[in-house]
Design an enzyme around this catalytic site. Structure first.
Site, PDB file in Angstrom:
ATOM      1  N   HIS A  90      -0.690  -4.173   1.355  1.00 51.14           N
ATOM      2  CA  HIS A  90      -1.461  -4.554   2.538  1.00 51.14           C
ATOM      3  C   HIS A  90      -2.502  -5.583   2.169  1.00 51.14           C
ATOM      4  O   HIS A  90      -2.946  -5.642   1.017  1.00 51.14           O
ATOM      5  CB  HIS A  90      -2.133  -3.324   3.171  1.00 51.14           C
ATOM      6  CG  HIS A  90      -2.930  -2.524   2.206  1.00 51.14           C
ATOM      7  ND1 HIS A  90      -2.352  -1.627   1.334  1.00 51.14           N
ATOM      8  CD2 HIS A  90      -4.259  -2.489   1.938  1.00 51.14           C
ATOM      9  CE1 HIS A  90      -3.285  -1.073   0.589  1.00 51.14           C
ATOM     10  NE2 HIS A  90      -4.459  -1.593   0.922  1.00 51.14           N
ATOM     11  N   GLN A 135      -6.639  -0.109  -5.546  1.00 49.19           N
ATOM     12  CA  GLN A 135      -5.672   0.245  -4.497  1.00 49.19           C
ATOM     13  C   GLN A 135      -5.659   1.755  -4.287  1.00 49.19           C
ATOM     14  O   GLN A 135      -5.628   2.525  -5.248  1.00 49.19           O
ATOM     15  CB  GLN A 135      -4.262  -0.232  -4.875  1.00 49.19           C
ATOM     16  CG  GLN A 135      -3.249  -0.042  -3.768  1.00 49.19           C
ATOM     17  CD  GLN A 135      -1.883  -0.650  -4.079  1.00 49.19           C
ATOM     18  OE1 GLN A 135      -1.602  -1.028  -5.216  1.00 49.19           O
ATOM     19  NE2 GLN A 135      -1.031  -0.734  -3.068  1.00 49.19           N
ATOM     20  N   HIS A 165      -6.264  -7.021   3.239  1.00 51.81           N
ATOM     21  CA  HIS A 165      -7.497  -6.751   3.991  1.00 51.81           C
ATOM     22  C   HIS A 165      -8.047  -8.059   4.554  1.00 51.81           C
ATOM     23  O   HIS A 165      -8.112  -9.070   3.838  1.00 51.81           O
ATOM     24  CB  HIS A 165      -8.586  -6.193   3.065  1.00 51.81           C
ATOM     25  CG  HIS A 165      -8.281  -4.878   2.434  1.00 51.81           C
ATOM     26  ND1 HIS A 165      -8.815  -3.706   2.887  1.00 51.81           N
ATOM     27  CD2 HIS A 165      -7.516  -4.545   1.358  1.00 51.81           C
ATOM     28  CE1 HIS A 165      -8.401  -2.701   2.117  1.00 51.81           C
ATOM     29  NE2 HIS A 165      -7.614  -3.190   1.183  1.00 51.81           N
ATOM     30  N   ASP A 220      -8.858  -1.058  10.091  1.00 50.38           N
ATOM     31  CA  ASP A 220      -9.130  -0.118   9.008  1.00 50.38           C
ATOM     32  C   ASP A 220     -10.070   0.967   9.555  1.00 50.38           C
ATOM     33  O   ASP A 220     -11.088   0.645  10.167  1.00 50.38           O
ATOM     34  CB  ASP A 220      -9.789  -0.863   7.827  1.00 50.38           C
ATOM     35  CG  ASP A 220      -9.783  -0.053   6.551  1.00 50.38           C
ATOM     36  OD1 ASP A 220     -10.255   1.102   6.567  1.00 50.38           O
ATOM     37  OD2 ASP A 220      -9.313  -0.568   5.532  1.00 50.38           O
TER      38      ASP A 220
HETATM   39  P1  5GP Z   1      -6.609  -0.106  -0.594  1.00 57.72           P
HETATM   40  O1  5GP Z   1      -7.694   0.686  -1.236  1.00 57.72           O
HETATM   41  O2  5GP Z   1      -5.289   0.540  -0.896  1.00 57.72           O
HETATM   42  O3  5GP Z   1      -6.635  -1.558  -0.879  1.00 57.72           O
HETATM   43  O4  5GP Z   1      -6.874  -0.038   0.955  1.00 57.72           O
HETATM   44  C1  5GP Z   1      -6.490   1.020   1.769  1.00 57.72           C
HETATM   45  C2  5GP Z   1      -7.299   0.891   3.023  1.00 57.72           C
HETATM   46  O5  5GP Z   1      -6.739   1.747   3.976  1.00 57.72           O
HETATM   47  C3  5GP Z   1      -8.766   1.271   2.860  1.00 57.72           C
HETATM   48  O6  5GP Z   1      -9.595   0.187   3.250  1.00 57.72           O
HETATM   49  C4  5GP Z   1      -8.928   2.477   3.767  1.00 57.72           C
HETATM   50  O7  5GP Z   1     -10.163   2.484   4.431  1.00 57.72           O
HETATM   51  C5  5GP Z   1      -7.781   2.324   4.729  1.00 57.72           C
HETATM   52  N1  5GP Z   1      -7.245   3.565   5.248  1.00 57.72           N
HETATM   53  C6  5GP Z   1      -7.072   4.731   4.575  1.00 57.72           C
HETATM   54  N2  5GP Z   1      -6.500   5.657   5.379  1.00 57.72           N
HETATM   55  C7  5GP Z   1      -6.329   5.050   6.584  1.00 57.72           C
HETATM   56  C8  5GP Z   1      -5.781   5.502   7.828  1.00 57.72           C
HETATM   57  O8  5GP Z   1      -5.341   6.630   7.995  1.00 57.72           O
HETATM   58  N3  5GP Z   1      -5.750   4.604   8.850  1.00 57.72           N
HETATM   59  C9  5GP Z   1      -6.225   3.325   8.698  1.00 57.72           C
HETATM   60  N4  5GP Z   1      -6.154   2.533   9.768  1.00 57.72           N
HETATM   61  N5  5GP Z   1      -6.749   2.873   7.548  1.00 57.72           N
HETATM   62  C10 5GP Z   1      -6.793   3.732   6.498  1.00 57.72           C
END
Ligand code: 5GP
Length: 144
Positions: free
Chosen positions: A107, A101, A109, A37
């Site tokens: 995904h 999200q 974590h 991340d």
């Molecule tokens: P969500 O909020 O959808 O559960 O998690 C998305 C995750 O993707 C977040 O922890 C955020 O830091 C990560 N993330 C967002 N953009 C990118 C990116 O461009 N590359 C990577 N490797 N992680 C990302």
């Protein structure tokens, strides 16, 4: 974004799967990808995704595809535990914007926790140093 809707092929993880934007990868096969991340909530924070299922969330994904993702989570979390030796490991998965999200490709974590070290904000904050991420990804990969 609500829990129902259409999978967006332009989401950031779809771009990573297609190789259109870079990612610091830990593990990859034909079906899954584990990568760091870029806004880690804790050192070693990584993500596991399906490369084949076009699912935005838990309610979109076929049981067999979810099983494949979770088997990879089990494998990568074990390697995180063995290599980084955290004091705890949090596994999270968010469904829908109100649940937290921000990227709408399912995904999971994997977030190592360390005694006395607080968690950084979710999905924002400071972008990690790429060399640090690469070094951590190499350590985790070596323990797979
Ligand atoms: P969500 O909020 O959808 O559960 O998690 C998305 C995750 O993707 C977040 O922890 C955020 O830091 C990560 N993330 C967002 N953009 C990118 C990116 O461009 N590359 C990577 N490797 N992680 C990302």
């Amino acid at each position: 974004m609500s829990l129902t809707g259409t999978y967006d092929e332009a989401n950031i993880f779809a771009k990573i799967i297609r190789g259109e934007i870079p990612a610091v990868k830990i593990y990859e096969d034909a079906e899954v990808l584990a990568f760091m991340d870029v806004f880690p909530q804790s050192p070693g924070h990584c993500l596991v995704i399906s490369k084949t299922a076009k699912a935005r969330n838990l309610f979109d994904i076929a049981p067999q595809d979810l099983t494949t993702v979770m088997l990879a989570v089990h494998k990568v979390a074990g390697a995180v535990n063995d290599s980084l030796k955290p004091d705890g490991v949090v596994i999270t998965q968010f469904n829908g914007a109100p649940a937290g999200q921000t990227v709408f490709h399912l995904h999971v974590h994997i977030i190592p926790r360390y005694e006395g070290v607080g968690l950084k904000g979710h999905g924002h904050g400071q972008m990690a140093d790429m060399d640090d991420l690469k070094a951590t990804a190499s350590k985790i990969a070596a323990a797979l």
